[in-house]
Design a protein around this motif. Structure first.
Motif, PDB file in Angstrom:
ATOM      1  N   HIS A 110      -5.391   3.184   8.208  1.00 40.17           N
ATOM      2  CA  HIS A 110      -5.088   1.761   8.257  1.00 40.17           C
ATOM      3  C   HIS A 110      -4.246   1.397   7.034  1.00 40.17           C
ATOM      4  CE1 HIS A 110      -7.587   1.117  11.703  1.00 40.17           C
ATOM      5  NE2 HIS A 110      -8.675   1.514  11.095  1.00 40.17           N
TER       6      HIS A 110
ATOM      7  N   GLN B 259       0.822  -1.209   0.000  1.00 40.47           N
ATOM      8  CA  GLN B 259       0.000   0.000   0.000  1.00 40.47           C
ATOM      9  C   GLN B 259       0.858   1.263   0.000  1.00 40.47           C
ATOM     10  OE1 GLN B 259      -3.297   0.292  -0.441  1.00 40.47           O
ATOM     11  NE2 GLN B 259      -3.349  -1.920  -0.694  1.00 40.47           N
TER      12      GLN B 259
ATOM     13  N   THR C 200      -3.095  -1.280   5.885  1.00 38.85           N
ATOM     14  CA  THR C 200      -3.326  -2.541   5.178  1.00 38.85           C
ATOM     15  C   THR C 200      -4.596  -2.503   4.328  1.00 38.85           C
ATOM     16  OG1 THR C 200      -4.530  -3.451   7.079  1.00 38.85           O
ATOM     17  CG2 THR C 200      -2.154  -3.862   6.981  1.00 38.85           C
ATOM     18  N   GLU C 201      -5.312  -1.380   4.381  1.00 41.39           N
ATOM     19  CA  GLU C 201      -6.603  -1.300   3.700  1.00 41.39           C
ATOM     20  C   GLU C 201      -6.553  -0.303   2.539  1.00 41.39           C
ATOM     21  OE1 GLU C 201      -9.694  -0.513   6.509  1.00 41.39           O
ATOM     22  OE2 GLU C 201      -9.121  -2.182   7.823  1.00 41.39           O
ATOM     23  N   GLN C 202      -6.815  -0.793   1.335  1.00 46.97           N
ATOM     24  CA  GLN C 202      -6.718   0.037   0.143  1.00 46.97           C
ATOM     25  C   GLN C 202      -7.622   1.266   0.212  1.00 46.97           C
ATOM     26  OE1 GLN C 202      -6.793  -2.019  -3.623  1.00 46.97           O
ATOM     27  NE2 GLN C 202      -7.752  -0.290  -4.672  1.00 46.97           N
ATOM     28  N   GLU C 203      -8.823   1.079   0.699  1.00 46.22           N
ATOM     29  CA  GLU C 203      -9.767   2.198   0.756  1.00 46.22           C
ATOM     30  C   GLU C 203      -9.259   3.303   1.668  1.00 46.22           C
ATOM     31  OE1 GLU C 203     -14.421   3.071   2.085  1.00 46.22           O
ATOM     32  OE2 GLU C 203     -13.748   1.013   1.704  1.00 46.22           O
ATOM     33  N   ASP C 204      -8.656   2.921   2.792  1.00 47.78           N
ATOM     34  CA  ASP C 204      -8.163   3.937   3.712  1.00 47.78           C
ATOM     35  C   ASP C 204      -6.901   4.607   3.171  1.00 47.78           C
ATOM     36  OD1 ASP C 204      -9.352   4.940   6.049  1.00 47.78           O
ATOM     37  OD2 ASP C 204      -7.644   4.295   7.243  1.00 47.78           O
TER      38      ASP C 204
END
Length: 228
Positions: A202, A106, A204-208
């Motif tokens: 976050h 990310q 590890t989260e693409q959206e975040d």
């Protein structure tokens, strides 16, 4: 007076890191897309000073203190390295078998988007400096195929690194029960040119991370306009 040693404080911070970040994320997500500024996170205090015989109250925000670490090119990285720039930072270790690979994939997205912008820097602190020597970090950076002047992989004194994590309100600690022997938050932190924390995300989260990159654009515009 009750005294809490650093080890206890780190454990406490690690336990609170997730809840603390979620609180910040909720606050940030509550803002609509028309907002032109980001909040300044962390504690603040009112400081009085006298100007032309009148008492003026200024708000002093939490600021990341001066620091000094060594990057993958054996170069000293300090607060001067990021002076006048915005930066994204995180904490990881090269042998991490759990969240770090996701975090780095990310962060690579962030790197690729802003690699040609001279006003953006990335700082990644190793929480296992005994293993993550300069040579190890050099190999790690080479495998990611990133530029050293844009993305600094940092090592140094372990206590200094762990203390710095507390300044970013994120938790790290050695933990024999955790995968790889260390427990840490997967957060990315966005910091402005004044070393104020402007967002937790976050990692590890693409959206975040998408939200992080949008916020970076907001912060760059703010910097250009000379705000904050």
């Amino acid at each position: 007076m009750i005294r809490i040693n650093k080890a206890t404080l780190r454990k406490y911070t690690l336990l609170l890191a997730t809840a603390f970040s979620i609180g910040f994320l909720t606050a940030c997500n509550s803002s609509d897309s028309t907002d032109k500024t980001l909040p300044i996170l962390g504690h603040r205090e009112a400081v009085e000073r006298v100007v032309d015989g009148k008492t003026v109250v200024d708000t002093v925000y939490h600021q990341i203190p001066d620091f000094a670490f060594i990057n993958q090119d054996s170069q000293r990285v300090t607060q001067e390295t990021v002076a006048g720039k915005i930066y994204v930072t995180d904490f990881f270790f090269t042998t991490c078998p759990s969240i770090c690979p996701k975090m780095k994939s990310q962060m690579l997205r962030v790197y690729e988007k802003f690699k040609d912008n001279p006003n953006v820097v990335i700082l990644s602190h190793s929480i296992d400096p005994q293993h993550d020597t300069v040579a190890v970090l050099r190999d790690y950076a080479d495998r990611l195929n990133v530029q050293s002047d844009k993305w600094h992989f940092l090592t140094g004194d372990k206590d200094s690194i762990y203390d710095m994590a507390l300044q970013y309100f994120t938790g790290v600690q050695e933990d024999a029960q955790a995968e790889g022997g260390f427990a840490h938050s997967g957060d990315f932190m966005l910091v402005d040119q004044n070393r104020h924390i402007r967002g937790h995300y976050h990692g590890t989260e693409q959206e975040d991370v998408d939200r992080l990159m949008k916020d970076m654009e907001v912060l760059l515009k703010e910097k250009q306009n000379g705000q904050k």
